[in-house]
Write a protein that holds these residues in place. Structure first.
Motif, PDB file in Angstrom:
ATOM      1  N   LEU A 156       0.835  -1.201   0.000  1.00 14.00           N
ATOM      2  CA  LEU A 156       0.000   0.000   0.000  1.00 14.00           C
ATOM      3  C   LEU A 156       0.872   1.252   0.000  1.00 14.00           C
ATOM      4  N   THR A 157       1.967   1.230   0.757  1.00 12.33           N
ATOM      5  CA  THR A 157       2.852   2.398   0.802  1.00 12.33           C
ATOM      6  C   THR A 157       3.541   2.635  -0.532  1.00 12.33           C
ATOM      7  N   ARG A 158       3.605   1.603  -1.379  1.00 10.08           N
ATOM      8  CA  ARG A 158       4.280   1.725  -2.675  1.00 10.08           C
ATOM      9  C   ARG A 158       3.303   1.979  -3.819  1.00 10.08           C
ATOM     10  N   GLY A 159       2.022   2.155  -3.484  1.00 10.55           N
ATOM     11  CA  GLY A 159       1.035   2.455  -4.518  1.00 10.55           C
ATOM     12  C   GLY A 159       0.635   1.260  -5.348  1.00 10.55           C
ATOM     13  N   ALA A 160       0.568   0.074  -4.737  1.00 12.71           N
ATOM     14  CA  ALA A 160       0.228  -1.139  -5.477  1.00 12.71           C
ATOM     15  C   ALA A 160      -1.214  -1.111  -5.953  1.00 12.71           C
ATOM     16  N   GLY A 161      -1.480  -1.852  -7.014  1.00 17.07           N
ATOM     17  CA  GLY A 161      -2.837  -2.037  -7.498  1.00 17.07           C
ATOM     18  C   GLY A 161      -3.480  -3.231  -6.820  1.00 17.07           C
ATOM     19  N   LEU A 162      -4.597  -3.679  -7.392  1.00 16.24           N
ATOM     20  CA  LEU A 162      -5.356  -4.773  -6.787  1.00 16.24           C
ATOM     21  C   LEU A 162      -4.523  -6.047  -6.696  1.00 16.24           C
ATOM     22  N   THR A 163      -3.712  -6.313  -7.712  1.00 11.15           N
ATOM     23  CA  THR A 163      -2.884  -7.518  -7.705  1.00 11.15           C
ATOM     24  C   THR A 163      -1.965  -7.537  -6.492  1.00 11.15           C
ATOM     25  N   ALA A 282      -9.457  -1.549 -15.968  1.00  9.17           N
ATOM     26  CA  ALA A 282      -8.915  -2.616 -15.120  1.00  9.17           C
ATOM     27  C   ALA A 282      -8.391  -3.772 -15.966  1.00  9.17           C
ATOM     28  N   ILE A 283      -9.061  -4.058 -17.075  1.00  5.98           N
ATOM     29  CA  ILE A 283      -8.613  -5.124 -17.973  1.00  5.98           C
ATOM     30  C   ILE A 283      -7.436  -4.639 -18.813  1.00  5.98           C
ATOM     31  N   GLN A 284      -7.463  -3.370 -19.228  1.00 10.85           N
ATOM     32  CA  GLN A 284      -6.334  -2.828 -19.995  1.00 10.85           C
ATOM     33  C   GLN A 284      -5.024  -2.981 -19.213  1.00 10.85           C
ATOM     34  N   ARG A 285      -5.063  -2.646 -17.931  1.00 13.46           N
ATOM     35  CA  ARG A 285      -3.849  -2.765 -17.113  1.00 13.46           C
ATOM     36  C   ARG A 285      -3.359  -4.208 -17.090  1.00 13.46           C
ATOM     37  N   ARG A 286      -4.291  -5.120 -16.945  1.00 14.36           N
ATOM     38  CA  ARG A 286      -3.904  -6.532 -16.873  1.00 14.36           C
ATOM     39  C   ARG A 286      -3.407  -7.055 -18.213  1.00 14.36           C
ATOM     40  N   LEU A 287      -3.918  -6.523 -19.308  1.00 16.42           N
ATOM     41  CA  LEU A 287      -3.400  -6.915 -20.618  1.00 16.42           C
ATOM     42  C   LEU A 287      -1.928  -6.524 -20.744  1.00 16.42           C
ATOM     43  N   PHE A 288      -1.586  -5.342 -20.243  1.00 12.17           N
ATOM     44  CA  PHE A 288      -0.185  -4.914 -20.270  1.00 12.17           C
ATOM     45  C   PHE A 288       0.676  -5.843 -19.418  1.00 12.17           C
ATOM     46  N   ARG A 289       0.181  -6.188 -18.241  1.00 12.71           N
ATOM     47  CA  ARG A 289       0.951  -7.056 -17.352  1.00 12.71           C
ATOM     48  C   ARG A 289       1.068  -8.467 -17.930  1.00 12.71           C
ATOM     49  N   LEU A 290       0.006  -8.930 -18.582  1.00 12.90           N
ATOM     50  CA  LEU A 290       0.075 -10.244 -19.222  1.00 12.90           C
ATOM     51  C   LEU A 290       1.126 -10.254 -20.323  1.00 12.90           C
ATOM     52  N   SER A 303       5.523  -1.432 -12.193  1.00 12.55           N
ATOM     53  CA  SER A 303       4.640  -0.810 -11.208  1.00 12.55           C
ATOM     54  C   SER A 303       3.300  -0.452 -11.832  1.00 12.55           C
ATOM     55  N   ALA A 304       2.273  -0.418 -10.980  1.00 10.11           N
ATOM     56  CA  ALA A 304       0.940  -0.014 -11.436  1.00 10.11           C
ATOM     57  C   ALA A 304       0.973   1.417 -11.962  1.00 10.11           C
ATOM     58  N   ALA A 305       1.763   2.271 -11.320  1.00 13.80           N
ATOM     59  CA  ALA A 305       1.848   3.669 -11.754  1.00 13.80           C
ATOM     60  C   ALA A 305       2.422   3.769 -13.160  1.00 13.80           C
ATOM     61  N   ARG A 306       3.431   2.939 -13.457  1.00 18.75           N
ATOM     62  CA  ARG A 306       4.053   2.983 -14.785  1.00 18.75           C
ATOM     63  C   ARG A 306       3.069   2.530 -15.859  1.00 18.75           C
ATOM     64  N   VAL A 307       2.310   1.493 -15.566  1.00 22.57           N
ATOM     65  CA  VAL A 307       1.307   1.011 -16.518  1.00 22.57           C
ATOM     66  C   VAL A 307       0.242   2.077 -16.746  1.00 22.57           C
ATOM     67  N   ASN A 308      -0.219   2.702 -15.672  1.00 20.67           N
ATOM     68  CA  ASN A 308      -1.236   3.754 -15.804  1.00 20.67           C
ATOM     69  C   ASN A 308      -0.725   4.920 -16.643  1.00 20.67           C
ATOM     70  N   ASP A 309       0.519   5.333 -16.404  1.00 23.52           N
ATOM     71  CA  ASP A 309       1.097   6.442 -17.168  1.00 23.52           C
ATOM     72  C   ASP A 309       1.160   6.099 -18.656  1.00 23.52           C
ATOM     73  N   ALA A 310       1.566   4.853 -18.957  1.00 23.60           N
ATOM     74  CA  ALA A 310       1.673   4.442 -20.357  1.00 23.60           C
ATOM     75  C   ALA A 310       0.303   4.434 -21.030  1.00 23.60           C
ATOM     76  N   VAL A 321       7.189   4.009 -24.756  1.00 29.64           N
ATOM     77  CA  VAL A 321       7.411   4.109 -23.316  1.00 29.64           C
ATOM     78  C   VAL A 321       8.268   2.932 -22.856  1.00 29.64           C
ATOM     79  N   ASP A 322       9.252   3.209 -22.010  1.00 29.18           N
ATOM     80  CA  ASP A 322      10.013   2.145 -21.357  1.00 29.18           C
ATOM     81  C   ASP A 322       9.263   1.754 -20.087  1.00 29.18           C
ATOM     82  N   LEU A 323       8.681   0.552 -20.095  1.00 27.82           N
ATOM     83  CA  LEU A 323       7.906   0.098 -18.941  1.00 27.82           C
ATOM     84  C   LEU A 323       8.810  -0.401 -17.821  1.00 27.82           C
ATOM     85  N   THR A 324       9.883  -1.083 -18.175  1.00 25.88           N
ATOM     86  CA  THR A 324      10.912  -1.529 -17.233  1.00 25.88           C
ATOM     87  C   THR A 324      12.246  -1.381 -17.957  1.00 25.88           C
TER      88      THR A 324
END
Length: 490
Positions: A156-163, A282-290, A303-310, A321-324
């Motif tokens: 939570l302190t790191r701004g995590a998403g639902l996962t 919510a599904i868009q974020r997970r598609l990126f992570r998949l 990070s969830a923040a990086r995915v949201n920014d992209a 965008v460089d995700l990692t």
């Protein structure tokens, strides 16, 4: 103490109740099955000692074969005493003990990791190695309910998403199990006391330089005081609820991923952009992570923040965008392309027959016609004809700085880098583009251009045919690149 005194009976009932709860929890989550071999990670602390004790009680009824594993982190001068304690414990239980020493501090310095990260990775590597050596089905870890609460607060302190907020799972990767995850630290301590179990204390657990320890010794006590003594259980229960929601969304995303995937290789994935944007965020974020996970990226680095920014940037414009550090994503208005870099390659081509290139997921078929083919204009940009009298040894390599080609139908030579730009090849996939060269002379930018240098003349009686198959062909077709397949005869 008399064997049938009330204190003795209550103690036995407490022990049996604890063991039964762990058994029920393990059964509910499919953690243990009949006849399995289990590697038990034992640090010597009370959690791991209780875990081992419970599993030894369950072993006869489940026909389990247990192995003890201990990694000496060498972070404390007396860490060898922990190893000796675990070896003695295993010997008393007549269990095989596997130990290893690791220089966690050196790895952390070398890789720029925290001690926690380095320790976690080296433990996982060690335990996986032991499991592989003994043919284990499961690796048992001593995480408990209070660990769950601490983990959720850390994330939570790191701004995590639902996962991330779903916390620690009872079973991960099909082999890592946490049978004590529903038990509190207090219940574990009470069981250890009732059983008279000895254990060692790791003083580093009191070092508040580590985030987990700050949460354990400062945040949670304050929450207990201000709200409820049951706050760890409340947080753990919330994680359970979030995990159910996460599982549903994750499965929905997997189904969506199958629908929107245009092409997938070991290093690149292209998704239908407009189709992705039609799904809930919510599904868009997970598609990126998949996509990242399918390409072998450590999702802890994404990070969830990086995915949201992209996603926010891609919703407004075509961009890159460089995700990692290892993963780049780009959007051209039609496709999301995710890519990990391909290292330079330079590979020989057989004079005839099939040459396979597993390094780049490709193969090349070379054949020689003894009679001049009637039609050398196949229209397929992934085949080419050449005059064998003008060819030296052929190689398949990546584009190199300064490469030039003399395209058929154009005057002079052009830089291949400019050709890739003109053909609208996204930068993210240019490392995939193969070039057939004779000596140092580029003859064919596969799928894009052939050179005028080795075209088959009218008077030629023989011709060499090349056909390229594999990842680059699939990528280029998905990207719908405008090819300029030149005729192969003069």
């Amino acid at each position: 103490m008399e064997p049938h005194s009330s204190c003795y009976i209550r103690r036995v009932q407490h022990e049996n109740s604890f063991i039964q709860r762990v058994h029920t929890y393990s059964d509910h989550h499919g953690l243990l099955s009949q006849g399995q071999t289990v590697v038990v990670a034992v640090s010597g602390g009370v959690d791991s000692v209780v875990l081992l004790d419970v599993l030894t009680h369950l072993a006869p009824s489940l026909d389990l074969t247990l192995h003890v594993a201990h990694l000496n982190h060498r972070l404390r001068p007396n860490s060898g005493e922990d190893r000796d304690f675990v070896e003695t414990l295993a010997r008393d239980l007549r269990l095989t003990c596997h130990t290893q020493e690791a220089d966690i501090a050196s790895r952390a310095r070398s890789n720029g990791e925290s001690l926690e990260e380095a320790g976690r990775e080296m433990r996982r590597s060690f335990l996986s190695g032991v499991a592989s050596d003994v043919g284990a089905h499961r690796i048992a870890l001593g995480h408990h309910l209070d660990d769950q609460a601490e983990t959720v607060l850390m994330r939570l302190t790191r701004g995590a998403g639902l996962t991330g907020l779903a916390g620690i799972r009872p079973l991960t990767a099909g082999e890592w199990i946490r049978p004590l995850l529903a038990e509190s630290r207090a219940a574990i301590d009470a069981y250890a006391n009732a059983r008279g179990l000895h254990h060692v204390d790791d003083v580093s657990n009191n070092d508040t330089r580590f985030l987990r320890n700050r949460i354990r010794h400062r945040v949670i006590p304050r929450l207990r005081t201000e709200f409820s003594d049951a706050i760890p259980a409340v947080i753990a229960r919330t994680a359970d609820l979030l995990r159910s929601d996460e599982d549903f969304l994750a499965q929905t995303a997997v189904d969506a991923f199958k629908t929107v995937t245009c092409v997938q290789t070991d290093r690149k994935i292209a998704l239908d952009g407009p189709a992705c944007f039609r799904y809930h965020i919510a599904i868009q974020r997970r598609l990126f992570r998949l996509a990242a996970g399918r390409l072998g990226v450590d999702l802890r680095e994404l990070s969830a923040a990086r995915v949201n920014d992209a996603l926010d940037r891609f919703s407004r414009e075509s961009s890159r965008v460089d995700l990692t550090p290892d993963l780049t994503a780009c959007f051209d208005g039609r496709l999301f392309v995710f890519g990990r870099r391909v290292g330079p390659f330079d590979l020989p081509i057989k004079e005839s027959g099939l040459t396979q290139y597993p390094q780049i997921g490709a193969e090349l078929v070379v054949s020689c016609s003894q009679d001049r083919p009637r039609d050398l204009k196949t229209g397929d940009p992934f085949t080419a004809w050449f005059d064998p009298s003008r060819l030296g040894p052929l190689r398949l390599r990546s584009v190199q700085p300064g490469d030039r080609i003399e395209p058929y139908g154009l005057s002079g030579r052009v830089k291949i880098s400019k050709l890739l730009i003109d053909r609208k090849v996204p930068r993210i996939v240019r490392d995939e583009v193969p070039v057939v060269v004779s000596g140092d002379e580029p003859l064919w930018v596969v799928g894009l251009r052939t050179s005028a240098r080795a075209l088959v003349p009218e008077e030629a009686r023989r011709a060499v045919h090349l056909e390229f198959r594999g990842d680059w062909r699939n990528l280029a077709n998905a990207l719908q690149l405008p090819s300029s397949k030149a005729p192969s005869d003069g």
